[in-house]
Write a protein that holds these residues in place. Sequence first.
Motif, PDB file in Angstrom:
ATOM      1  N   ARG A 108      21.499  70.035  70.113  1.00 28.91           N
ATOM      2  CA  ARG A 108      21.760  69.271  71.326  1.00 28.91           C
ATOM      3  C   ARG A 108      22.026  70.223  72.489  1.00 28.91           C
ATOM      4  O   ARG A 108      22.572  71.320  72.312  1.00 28.91           O
ATOM      5  N   GLY A 109      21.685  69.754  73.675  1.00 25.03           N
ATOM      6  CA  GLY A 109      21.915  70.538  74.876  1.00 25.03           C
ATOM      7  C   GLY A 109      23.315  70.330  75.423  1.00 25.03           C
ATOM      8  O   GLY A 109      24.158  69.652  74.817  1.00 25.03           O
ATOM      9  N   SER A 110      23.560  70.882  76.607  1.00 22.71           N
ATOM     10  CA  SER A 110      24.872  70.788  77.238  1.00 22.71           C
ATOM     11  C   SER A 110      25.231  69.355  77.606  1.00 22.71           C
ATOM     12  O   SER A 110      26.402  68.998  77.729  1.00 22.71           O
ATOM     13  N   ASN A 111      24.203  68.502  77.781  1.00 23.38           N
ATOM     14  CA  ASN A 111      24.447  67.093  78.113  1.00 23.38           C
ATOM     15  C   ASN A 111      24.650  66.219  76.880  1.00 23.38           C
ATOM     16  O   ASN A 111      24.833  65.011  76.980  1.00 23.38           O
ATOM     17  N   GLY A 112      24.583  66.834  75.686  1.00 26.80           N
ATOM     18  CA  GLY A 112      24.790  66.098  74.447  1.00 26.80           C
ATOM     19  C   GLY A 112      23.559  65.444  73.900  1.00 26.80           C
ATOM     20  O   GLY A 112      23.607  64.803  72.831  1.00 26.80           O
ATOM     21  N   GLU A 113      22.424  65.565  74.581  1.00 21.13           N
ATOM     22  CA  GLU A 113      21.177  64.952  74.131  1.00 21.13           C
ATOM     23  C   GLU A 113      20.392  65.920  73.245  1.00 21.13           C
ATOM     24  O   GLU A 113      20.494  67.137  73.385  1.00 21.13           O
ATOM     25  N   VAL A 115      17.478  68.169  72.054  1.00 24.38           N
ATOM     26  CA  VAL A 115      16.575  68.948  72.917  1.00 24.38           C
ATOM     27  C   VAL A 115      15.111  68.787  72.464  1.00 24.38           C
ATOM     28  O   VAL A 115      14.419  69.776  72.170  1.00 24.38           O
ATOM     29  N   ASN A 140      18.032  83.117  69.569  1.00 24.86           N
ATOM     30  CA  ASN A 140      18.647  82.323  70.623  1.00 24.86           C
ATOM     31  C   ASN A 140      18.085  80.909  70.545  1.00 24.86           C
ATOM     32  O   ASN A 140      16.900  80.686  70.789  1.00 24.86           O
ATOM     33  N   GLY A 143      20.089  78.644  74.166  1.00 23.42           N
ATOM     34  CA  GLY A 143      21.208  79.314  74.826  1.00 23.42           C
ATOM     35  C   GLY A 143      22.335  79.728  73.912  1.00 23.42           C
ATOM     36  O   GLY A 143      23.308  80.343  74.371  1.00 23.42           O
ATOM     37  N   GLN A 144      22.260  79.434  72.617  1.00 25.79           N
ATOM     38  CA  GLN A 144      23.305  79.821  71.677  1.00 25.79           C
ATOM     39  C   GLN A 144      22.695  80.613  70.528  1.00 25.79           C
ATOM     40  O   GLN A 144      21.622  80.279  70.038  1.00 25.79           O
ATOM     41  N   SER A 169      25.329  78.559  62.930  1.00 26.94           N
ATOM     42  CA  SER A 169      25.939  79.000  64.184  1.00 26.94           C
ATOM     43  C   SER A 169      26.932  80.131  63.937  1.00 26.94           C
ATOM     44  O   SER A 169      27.461  80.294  62.828  1.00 26.94           O
TER      45      SER A 169
END
Length: 399
Positions: A108-113, A115, A140, A143-144, A169
């Motif tokens: 999931r992205g920063s918006n919680g959706e 990707v 990567n 972004g993580q 992770s």
Amino acid sequence: MRSIKHQILLLLLGSLVLLAACFLAVLGWYMKDRVVAAAIIKAQTDLATCEEIIDKTYPGPWSVKDGNLYKGSFKINLNNDLVDHLSKLTGDTVTIFLGDTRIATTVRGSNGERVIGTKVSDNVAKTVLEQGQTYIGEANVVGQWHQTGYMPLRAENGNIVGIFYVGISRTYEQEIMTRSLLTMAGLGLGLTILVALITWFFIQKMIIYPLHNITLGTRDVATGHDTEKVKVSGAKEIWELEDAFNQMVEKFQSFTGEINRVSDSHTDAEINNVNIGDVAEPAHDGVGISEVMMKEAAREEGSAEVKQQSGDEELWCVEEEALPKGLNQSTLNQILGFLQVNQRPLSSEDVAEGVKLTRVTVRRYLEFLEERGILISKLKYGVGRPVKLFIPSDRPFDK
């Protein structure tokens, strides 16, 4: 000035703390590599496990139809139930790519959706899609950084049509490392405390207690008391110190005995001279033998008198002439002062510790004060040998 006991304790604790810190630092460095290796093994295992589950759940080859990825007759695009199930089983993030594009994922992205539609990294695409190899290592992911595994998905004709991904992770790695370090720190702390207690017990028995006993014996000699030889167990240096102290005590006792012998001989000679003179001149100045004897008896009786004072001072006052041989007034005053401040049941060991003298010396003074009626005593029974407690006679024991 710190005592040697405190200095040894600080040195021991400092050494153990430094040793524990170095141990944890080395362990942390070692665990970092081990955790990475464990994550790589997990990624490889999870890839194989998930591949087998997908093959059994969706039989048939991989294929692309109308821009969608299929496994057998089952459409994989947006099949989030599949990736969620695999993620729940493995604890990893799971993604299925059509070519280099995500079509089903738990990432999931920063918006919680989810990707969906994002691309795989270039170095992974080159390894998997172009070279047809499985990629294992850090990557990567949106972004993580993750410890990842990417494997190519091949159609029935052998062409690569997509990628299957599992990722672990860094948070998972850190949790493993933290748990391991905490476990080892707990074991290390327990072991450190055990070693500290054993070492401290050894130091107390072999160094501190022998030095303490020799120190108390030295103070007895310094205050003019006859003292017994000390008998301690310890290292060679402690034994040599004990031997030297006992030799000093022997010399001191021999010297004191010689002085007493010479003094007694002079005293006897003076008494004999006086008696001879009294017998030879019975009527000289009207003093007879009986009168001389009466004066001598009165002098001896006067030497044992206790000063009479009012109130509490009468209880604690003893003339120096009333002290038996081997006791002196300064030490008696020191013990009386300690007893006056601590008017509670005390053992000879308590008093000895308070006035910094040996128990043997202190016990002689306490028994003398008990004979004079200044102290009373009572045996206290408990675990082990009974303990004799002393208290001022004007403060009887609690019933």
